[in-house]
Design an enzyme around this catalytic site. Structure first.
Site, mmCIF file in Angstrom:
data_model
loop_
_atom_site.group_PDB
_atom_site.id
_atom_site.type_symbol
_atom_site.label_atom_id
_atom_site.label_comp_id
_atom_site.label_asym_id
_atom_site.label_seq_id
_atom_site.Cartn_x
_atom_site.Cartn_y
_atom_site.Cartn_z
ATOM 1 N N SER A 247 0.867 -1.279 -0.070
ATOM 2 C CA SER A 247 -0.134 -0.077 -0.140
ATOM 3 C C SER A 247 1.030 1.091 0.001
ATOM 4 O O SER A 247 2.176 1.154 -0.003
ATOM 5 C CB SER A 247 -0.847 0.045 1.270
ATOM 6 O OG SER A 247 -0.153 0.205 2.175
ATOM 7 N N LYS A 248 0.386 2.361 -0.009
ATOM 8 C CA LYS A 248 0.881 3.660 -0.129
ATOM 9 C C LYS A 248 1.888 3.865 1.002
ATOM 10 O O LYS A 248 2.975 4.354 0.628
ATOM 11 C CB LYS A 248 0.097 4.823 0.076
ATOM 12 C CG LYS A 248 -0.859 5.130 -1.364
ATOM 13 C CD LYS A 248 -1.259 6.492 -1.318
ATOM 14 C CE LYS A 248 -2.103 6.779 -2.513
ATOM 15 N NZ LYS A 248 -3.405 6.298 -2.394
ATOM 16 N N ARG A 249 2.018 3.435 2.067
ATOM 17 C CA ARG A 249 2.895 3.643 3.071
ATOM 18 C C ARG A 249 4.171 2.817 2.797
ATOM 19 O O ARG A 249 5.200 3.178 3.474
ATOM 20 C CB ARG A 249 2.261 3.086 4.612
ATOM 21 C CG ARG A 249 2.184 1.710 4.806
ATOM 22 C CD ARG A 249 1.347 1.636 6.282
ATOM 23 N NE ARG A 249 1.054 0.243 5.877
ATOM 24 C CZ ARG A 249 1.701 -0.678 6.394
ATOM 25 N NH1 ARG A 249 2.890 -0.586 7.048
ATOM 26 N NH2 ARG A 249 1.396 -2.096 6.252
#
Ligand code: GLU
Length: 496
Positions: A247-249
């Site tokens: 994911s984005k993190r």
């Protein structure tokens, strides 16, 4: 068209910027099509008006183009094909495979809350499934626009052979009467997806693992419509280093972001092809042509693929070094002009770029790193802590049994002699410079690490740089002398 003609599609929904997972799906479909001499169709699934994101469509098309994934048909837009879905939904009602549902959003919300309270599996409770024609007429007369739901057979199982997962079975009892057509006349994903896969004669559906649960619904729809279903291939999940879903993190996941950070499309293609597919257990570098030649569904992994950013950076470095110097300079120049401080005049000088670029091409892993590696070639002043100048010299002082405090006068003397040597150097080329400085270092009683380390920091502001004497000759006599003088001034501010 031959009966066994390969026709695949990439069917993104324009609900955000395309991420690694989306484009990996596109890539595998493209590789499969090209390997079999088949057709790669691009279809934009834009029927979910509420989730549509402005600019997403353009970003999808430009990411595909950037990665060299050309399509043979499309882009088709589902929003332009509504009558086809409506007609199919009506046909399913007429054949008894679907029905009108008049339940209000409030009722469905209440039903869902109740199911949660009672820890029951979620799903439509089928209130409208057996309405009599008279009841239906009554509700229509009230002016309620119904949705159309699929009538899941209550008994039985759906079985299919996924080319990656193998035999998969779902009990009908786990499937609910899902919506096919919404009250506003828009189809749901399930309906539009299978109508189009049939209409576009798709032979193989290669898609993300998360759609596996939708496949039994699709197969029941194919059956109800009397259509031949395609072969299903659900691709392994992409996981982060810690095995959680990517994911984005975990850093940049949108492909546009990788482009901005200076990754090459060739490297992205190679890297993404290995997210869930492999040629063997060791080959890492494969060109696009090699990938097309070797790609096969048999070598798709059954388990999740780990997204390793370190590996991507390493691979990108490999591809950067494969570029011709001319190509590298072309790209590096635009990143340098983007990233260097405004005090550096643009456009950058071609001749100067030609001199420094080979040393940066050897080291850079991304184009975004280039300015950080090369800024000292362009800046007027380089910034560093005085202490950095003395690191190596202090070690030399220690070895010679001298006090560390003597490192400063030792460094000052070394800089003075170095400036003299630079002023006198007849040929300003790396080799003669190196010879002269090696002799000088010995005369000064300094180790190469101490002396050259001092010069390196004074000239570049850092402890690691391209080879020192190439750096000096590229920087030129004048600029090198100025930097050594500045370093001397930092060491002995009062005597400057
Ligand atoms: N529109 C779906 C998506 O965005 C397509 C899924 C499929 O390939 O069936 O992933």
């Amino acid at each position: 068209m031959g009966a066994d003609m390969v026709r695949v599609r990439f069917a993104p929904s324009p609900t955000g910027l395309p991420h690694i997972g989306n484009l990996r799906t596109a890539l595998f479909n493209w590789l499969f099509a090209r390997h079999h001499g088949g057709v790669f169709v691009l279809r934009i699934e834009d029927t979910d008006v509420a989730r549509k994101v402005e600019g997403a469509e353009e970003a999808i098309l430009s990411s595909l183009r950037w990665m060299g994934l050309d399509w043979d048909e499309g882009p088709y837009f589902q929003s332009g094909r509504l009558p086809l879905y409506q007609k199919t939904a009506r046909a399913l009602v007429e054949s008894g495979h679907a029905y009108h549902c008049f339940c209000s959003t409030e009722r469905l919300d209440e039903m869902r809350r109740e199911q949660m309270r009672r820890k029951m599996p979620p799903g439509y409770d089928r209130l409208c499934r057996n309405l009599t024609p008279a009841q239906r007429e009554e509700l229509l007369a009230l002016g309620i626009t119904p949705v159309i739901r699929f009538r899941i057979p209550l008994e039985g199982q759906v079985r299919f052979n996924d080319l990656v997962k193998g035999q998969v079975t779902f009990n009908h009892s786990t499937l609910d009467d899902f919506v096919l057509l919404k009250a506003d006349g828009f189809p749901t994903y399930h309906l539009a997806n299978i109508v189009d896969d049939h209409d576009m004669r798709i032979s193989h559906v290669l898609r993300a693992d998360e759609w596996l649960a939708s496949t039994p619904r699709h197969l029941l729809l194919y059956q109800a419509l009397g259509y031949e279903p395609p072969q299903f291939v659900h691709l392994p999940m992409i996981l982060s280093d810690d095995r959680s879903k990517l994911s984005k993190r975990h850093g940049a996941v949108s492909v546009t972001e990788f482009q901005v950070q200076g990754f090459l499309p060739q490297a992205m293609v190679n890297f993404m092809a290995l997210l869930g597919w492999s040629l063997d257990d060791h080959t890492e570098i494969l060109t696009q042509e090699e990938l097309v030649r070797h790609f096969s569904v048999e070598r798709l992994a059954r388990t999740g693929a780990i997204f390793n950013r370190e590996k991507l950076e390493w691979m990108n470095g490999v591809y950067l070094r494969k570029l011709t110097l001319e190509d590298f300079i072309g790209m590096a120049q635009s990143y340098l002009e983007r990233d260097l401080p405004p005090s550096v005049p643009r456009p950058l000088n071609r001749g100067y770029l030609l001199q420094m670029a080979p040393f940066i091409q050897e080291r850079a892993r991304t184009l975004g790193e280039v300015s950080g590696l090369a800024d000292f070639f362009f800046l007027v002043d380089v910034n560093y802590e005085v202490g950095l100048l003395l690191k190596g010299i202090e070690k030399d002082a220690h070895k010679q049994g001298r006090d560390v405090a003597e490192a400063t006068p030792m460094a000052v003397e070394a800089l003075d002699k170095a400036m003299e040597a630079l002023e006198q150097a007849a040929v300003f080329e790396p080799e003669p410079l190196e010879q002269a400085f090696r002799v000088l270092g010995e005369e000064l009683g300094l180790s190469p690490g101490g002396f050259f380390g001092l010069l390196r920091v004074a000239l570049t502001g850092r402890t690691a740089s391209p080879p020192l004497f190439n750096t000096i000759s590229i920087l030129s006599r004048e600029r090198s002398l100025t930097r050594l003088a500045v370093a001397r001034g930092k060491l002995e501010p009062t005597r400057l």
